[in-house]
Design a protein around this motif. Structure first.
Motif, PDB file in Angstrom:
ATOM      1  N   GLY A 211      33.388  39.440  37.217  1.00  0.00           N
ATOM      2  CA  GLY A 211      34.075  39.519  38.503  1.00  0.00           C
ATOM      3  C   GLY A 211      35.387  40.267  38.408  1.00  0.00           C
ATOM      4  O   GLY A 211      35.703  41.106  39.262  1.00  0.00           O
ATOM      5  N   TYR A 212      36.166  39.984  37.366  1.00  0.00           N
ATOM      6  CA  TYR A 212      37.456  40.674  37.212  1.00  0.00           C
ATOM      7  C   TYR A 212      37.235  42.140  36.864  1.00  0.00           C
ATOM      8  O   TYR A 212      37.999  43.002  37.293  1.00  0.00           O
ATOM      9  N   ARG A 213      36.195  42.438  36.090  1.00  0.00           N
ATOM     10  CA  ARG A 213      35.876  43.834  35.753  1.00  0.00           C
ATOM     11  C   ARG A 213      35.547  44.638  37.013  1.00  0.00           C
ATOM     12  O   ARG A 213      35.986  45.779  37.167  1.00  0.00           O
ATOM     13  N   GLN A 214      34.798  44.020  37.926  1.00  0.00           N
ATOM     14  CA  GLN A 214      34.473  44.696  39.183  1.00  0.00           C
ATOM     15  C   GLN A 214      35.720  44.925  40.017  1.00  0.00           C
ATOM     16  O   GLN A 214      35.874  45.961  40.667  1.00  0.00           O
ATOM     17  N   GLN A 215      36.607  43.963  40.012  1.00  0.00           N
ATOM     18  CA  GLN A 215      37.840  44.075  40.781  1.00  0.00           C
ATOM     19  C   GLN A 215      38.744  45.175  40.226  1.00  0.00           C
ATOM     20  O   GLN A 215      39.361  45.925  40.990  1.00  0.00           O
ATOM     21  N   LEU A 216      38.805  45.275  38.909  1.00  0.00           N
ATOM     22  CA  LEU A 216      39.637  46.308  38.275  1.00  0.00           C
ATOM     23  C   LEU A 216      39.031  47.703  38.398  1.00  0.00           C
ATOM     24  O   LEU A 216      39.739  48.684  38.599  1.00  0.00           O
ATOM     25  N   GLY A 217      37.712  47.762  38.247  1.00  0.00           N
ATOM     26  CA  GLY A 217      37.046  49.057  38.129  1.00  0.00           C
ATOM     27  C   GLY A 217      36.685  49.356  36.692  1.00  0.00           C
ATOM     28  O   GLY A 217      36.224  50.452  36.369  1.00  0.00           O
ATOM     29  N   GLY A 218      36.864  48.350  35.817  1.00  0.00           N
ATOM     30  CA  GLY A 218      36.566  48.517  34.395  1.00  0.00           C
ATOM     31  C   GLY A 218      37.769  48.165  33.545  1.00  0.00           C
ATOM     32  O   GLY A 218      38.912  48.209  34.009  1.00  0.00           O
ATOM     33  N   PHE A 219      37.522  47.799  32.275  1.00  0.00           N
ATOM     34  CA  PHE A 219      38.604  47.485  31.338  1.00  0.00           C
ATOM     35  C   PHE A 219      38.955  48.722  30.516  1.00  0.00           C
ATOM     36  O   PHE A 219      38.085  49.533  30.200  1.00  0.00           O
ATOM     37  N   TYR A 220      40.236  48.866  30.170  1.00  0.00           N
ATOM     38  CA  TYR A 220      40.631  49.933  29.255  1.00  0.00           C
ATOM     39  C   TYR A 220      41.114  49.377  27.916  1.00  0.00           C
ATOM     40  O   TYR A 220      41.294  50.123  26.951  1.00  0.00           O
ATOM     41  N   GLN A 221      41.323  48.046  27.849  1.00  0.00           N
ATOM     42  CA  GLN A 221      41.649  47.418  26.576  1.00  0.00           C
ATOM     43  C   GLN A 221      41.288  45.932  26.632  1.00  0.00           C
ATOM     44  O   GLN A 221      41.250  45.324  27.705  1.00  0.00           O
ATOM     45  N   ILE A 222      41.004  45.372  25.456  1.00  0.00           N
ATOM     46  CA  ILE A 222      40.574  43.968  25.367  1.00  0.00           C
ATOM     47  C   ILE A 222      41.654  43.025  25.885  1.00  0.00           C
ATOM     48  O   ILE A 222      41.358  41.985  26.477  1.00  0.00           O
ATOM     49  N   GLU A 223      42.912  43.401  25.683  1.00  0.00           N
ATOM     50  CA  GLU A 223      44.020  42.516  26.051  1.00  0.00           C
ATOM     51  C   GLU A 223      44.059  42.190  27.545  1.00  0.00           C
ATOM     52  O   GLU A 223      44.734  41.246  27.956  1.00  0.00           O
ATOM     53  N   GLN A 224      43.343  42.961  28.361  1.00  0.00           N
ATOM     54  CA  GLN A 224      43.322  42.677  29.795  1.00  0.00           C
ATOM     55  C   GLN A 224      42.649  41.348  30.117  1.00  0.00           C
ATOM     56  O   GLN A 224      42.844  40.806  31.202  1.00  0.00           O
ATOM     57  N   LEU A 225      41.888  40.819  29.177  1.00  0.00           N
ATOM     58  CA  LEU A 225      41.266  39.514  29.397  1.00  0.00           C
ATOM     59  C   LEU A 225      42.311  38.402  29.497  1.00  0.00           C
ATOM     60  O   LEU A 225      42.030  37.322  30.014  1.00  0.00           O
ATOM     61  N   LYS A 226      43.524  38.678  29.009  1.00  0.00           N
ATOM     62  CA  LYS A 226      44.604  37.701  29.147  1.00  0.00           C
ATOM     63  C   LYS A 226      44.974  37.504  30.615  1.00  0.00           C
ATOM     64  O   LYS A 226      45.511  36.453  30.982  1.00  0.00           O
ATOM     65  N   ASP A 227      44.693  38.520  31.455  1.00  0.00           N
ATOM     66  CA  ASP A 227      44.986  38.406  32.883  1.00  0.00           C
ATOM     67  C   ASP A 227      44.232  37.243  33.504  1.00  0.00           C
ATOM     68  O   ASP A 227      44.683  36.659  34.511  1.00  0.00           O
ATOM     69  N   ILE A 228      43.089  36.912  32.949  1.00  0.00           N
ATOM     70  CA  ILE A 228      42.291  35.793  33.478  1.00  0.00           C
ATOM     71  C   ILE A 228      42.306  34.615  32.503  1.00  0.00           C
ATOM     72  O   ILE A 228      41.380  33.813  32.455  1.00  0.00           O
ATOM     73  N   HIS A 229      43.381  34.573  31.701  1.00  0.00           N
ATOM     74  CA  HIS A 229      43.682  33.415  30.851  1.00  0.00           C
ATOM     75  C   HIS A 229      42.642  33.177  29.750  1.00  0.00           C
ATOM     76  O   HIS A 229      42.334  32.022  29.426  1.00  0.00           O
ATOM     77  N   LEU A 230      42.122  34.238  29.183  1.00  0.00           N
ATOM     78  CA  LEU A 230      41.191  34.095  28.069  1.00  0.00           C
ATOM     79  C   LEU A 230      41.912  34.455  26.766  1.00  0.00           C
ATOM     80  O   LEU A 230      42.785  35.327  26.741  1.00  0.00           O
ATOM     81  N   ASP A 231      41.515  33.793  25.700  1.00  0.00           N
ATOM     82  CA  ASP A 231      42.127  34.000  24.386  1.00  0.00           C
ATOM     83  C   ASP A 231      41.445  35.189  23.714  1.00  0.00           C
ATOM     84  O   ASP A 231      40.319  35.086  23.231  1.00  0.00           O
ATOM     85  N   THR A 232      42.131  36.328  23.707  1.00  0.00           N
ATOM     86  CA  THR A 232      41.525  37.553  23.165  1.00  0.00           C
ATOM     87  C   THR A 232      41.376  37.498  21.649  1.00  0.00           C
ATOM     88  O   THR A 232      40.589  38.257  21.079  1.00  0.00           O
ATOM     89  N   ARG A 233      42.100  36.608  20.981  1.00  0.00           N
ATOM     90  CA  ARG A 233      41.988  36.525  19.521  1.00  0.00           C
ATOM     91  C   ARG A 233      40.584  36.106  19.123  1.00  0.00           C
ATOM     92  O   ARG A 233      40.057  36.546  18.098  1.00  0.00           O
ATOM     93  N   GLN A 234      39.954  35.248  19.913  1.00  0.00           N
ATOM     94  CA  GLN A 234      38.609  34.778  19.596  1.00  0.00           C
ATOM     95  C   GLN A 234      37.532  35.773  20.029  1.00  0.00           C
ATOM     96  O   GLN A 234      36.409  35.731  19.533  1.00  0.00           O
ATOM     97  N   LEU A 235      37.888  36.648  20.966  1.00  0.00           N
ATOM     98  CA  LEU A 235      36.881  37.538  21.545  1.00  0.00           C
ATOM     99  C   LEU A 235      36.946  38.972  21.037  1.00  0.00           C
ATOM    100  O   LEU A 235      35.976  39.723  21.165  1.00  0.00           O
ATOM    101  N   GLN A 236      38.060  39.370  20.471  1.00  0.00           N
ATOM    102  CA  GLN A 236      38.280  40.775  20.134  1.00  0.00           C
ATOM    103  C   GLN A 236      37.218  41.332  19.188  1.00  0.00           C
ATOM    104  O   GLN A 236      36.808  42.486  19.318  1.00  0.00           O
ATOM    105  N   ALA A 237      36.773  40.526  18.275  1.00  0.00           N
ATOM    106  CA  ALA A 237      35.810  41.010  17.283  1.00  0.00           C
ATOM    107  C   ALA A 237      34.435  41.295  17.890  1.00  0.00           C
ATOM    108  O   ALA A 237      33.621  41.993  17.274  1.00  0.00           O
ATOM    109  N   TRP A 238      34.165  40.788  19.101  1.00  0.00           N
ATOM    110  CA  TRP A 238      32.844  40.924  19.691  1.00  0.00           C
ATOM    111  C   TRP A 238      32.714  42.100  20.659  1.00  0.00           C
ATOM    112  O   TRP A 238      31.609  42.436  21.071  1.00  0.00           O
TER     113      TRP A 238
END
Length: 310
Positions: A211-238
Motif C-alpha cells: 500500500g505504501y509503495r503504491q502511494q509513493l510510486g515505488g521505493f528508492y531505498q530500503i530505509e523508506q520502510l521506516k516511514d511505516i514503522h518497520l525495522d529495516t535492520r531485520q529486512l535489509q538482507a532480503w
C-alpha cells in the motif's frame, strides 16, 4: 322711464347665452371647491381615533418583535446543521482501525458520522480482528473499502504499541513456507504473496508495504520502510531495489490536489510549486524552491526521486 330700464336690461340672444354660460361656469367652480374641500377632510380622524391607531400599530410591532426573538435561538441552535461539513484534507496512510483516533480517520476521507460509528463500536468493546472486519462498518461503501484496505493493518493482540511490529517467526509449516536465508527479492516488484515468504512478514505487514509503495510510486531505498514503522535492520538482507521503475509526477502539469496525494509533498509545498509555475513558467528543476520556507533540504532530496519536468 320704463323705456330706459327696458333698454338697459335688454340683451340680445347671444348676450343672454354668454351670461348663462358665465353663471354656469361660476357655479361649477364653486361646487368643485366645495367637493374638493369635503374630500380632503373626509380622511381626517379625531384625536381619539389617531391615538387608537398609534396604539394598535405599536402593539403589532411589539408582537412581530417577540416572534423574531423566539426564532433567533432556534436559528443559533441549528446553525451548525446549516453549515456544510468541512472536509479534512485527505492523506492516505497506514492505520490500525483499533487504535486510530478521530482526526486520523477524517484524514483518511471518512465522514464524521462514520468516524463516530467506529469510535462507538470500539467504546463498546468491539475489535477489528482482520482487515475484512472494517468493511462491516455501517455506511462503508465498496469504493471506500477498496481505497482504504491496502492501508489497514491489525496489530497482534499481545502488542501494546500503535505501530506494526515484526513478529517472531513461527516454526515453518508446509502450508506457510518461508524463503531460505540468502534469498533476495525486488522490493518494487514483490506482491503480498511473495512478501509473506520473508521471515517476520505476515499478511498485515505485506499489505502495509504494498500500500505504501503504491502511494509513493515505488521505493528508492530500503530505509523508506521506516516511514511505516518497520525495522529495516531485520529486512535489509532480503530486499534489493531497482529504482528505474519508480512512477514520477510531472511538476509542470500536476494540480495541487494531485501533488498533495504524495506522502512527501504537503499542501503548502504543492501550492508553492503550482504558484511558482504560474508566475515563472515551466520548471526545469527543484533548485528554485531551495529558498522557500516550505521546503527543507531533506524535503527536496526525497522529492527529487519522484518528480520529472517533461
Amino acid at each position: 322711464m320704463p323705456n330706459l330700464f327696458k333698454d338697459f336690461f335688454y340683451f340680445s340672444r347671444g348676450e343672454r347665452r354668454g351670461i348663462l354660460t358665465l353663471i354656469a361656469v361660476i357655479g361649477i367652480v364653486l361646487l368643485s371647491g366645495y367637493l374638493i374641500s369635503a374630500w380632503q377632510h373626509r380622511g381626517d380622524a379625531s384625536p381619539a381615533d389617531i391615538a387608537e391607531q398609534i396604539a394598535a400599530r405599536q402593539e403589532y410591532e411589539q408582537f412581530m418583535a417577540s416572534l423574531e426573538e423566539k426564532k433567533e435561538p432556534r436559528k443559533k441552535q441549528y446553525a451548525s446543521h446549516g453549515r456544510k461539513e468541512e472536509n479534512a484534507p485527505i492523506a492516505l496512510a497506514p492505520f490500525d482501525p483499533n487504535r486510530t483516533d478521530s482526526i486520523a480517520f477524517r484524514h483518511l476521507g471518512l465522514p464524521a458520522w462514520m468516524v463516530k460509528n467506529i469510535l462507538h463500536y470500539r467504546s463498546k468493546g468491539g475489535k477489528f480482528r482482520k482487515v475484512e472486519d472494517f468493511k462491516k462498518i455501517y455506511g462503508m461503501t465498496e469504493e471506500q473499502y477498496s481505497v482504504l484496505s491496502p492501508y489497514i493493518y491489525i496489530a497482534p493482540e499481545d502488542t501494546a504499541h500503535n505501530t506494526p511490529q515484526l513478529y517472531i517467526p513461527q516454526p515453518i509449516q508446509a502450508e506457510n513456507m518461508k524463503y531460505a536465508s540468502g534469498t533476495v527479492i525486488d522490493l518494487n516488484l514483490a506482491d503480498t504473496t511473495e512478501l509473506k515468504k520473508i521471515p517476520g512478514i505476515g499478511s498485515g505487514i505485506a499489505r502495509l508495504i504494498v500500500g505504501y509503495r503504491q502511494q509513493l510510486g515505488g521505493f528508492y531505498q530500503i530505509e523508506q520502510l521506516k516511514d511505516i514503522h518497520l525495522d529495516t535492520r531485520q529486512l535489509q538482507a532480503w530486499f534489493s531495489i531497482e529504482p528505474t521503475g519508480i512512477h514520477r509526477i510531472n511538476l509542470n502539469r500536476s494540480s495541487v490536489d494531485r501533488l498533495r496525494t504524495h506522502p512527501y509533498i504537503n499542501f503548502y509545498q504543492a501550492k508553492a510549486i503550482v504558484e511558482y509555475r504560474k508566475k515563472k513558467g515551466t520548471l526545469t528543476s527543484l533548485k528554485p524552491f531551495a529558498l522557500y520556507e516550505e521546503f527543507t533540504e531533506a524535503d527536496l532530496e526525497r522529492i527529487s526521486h519522484y518528480v520529472c519536468f517533461e
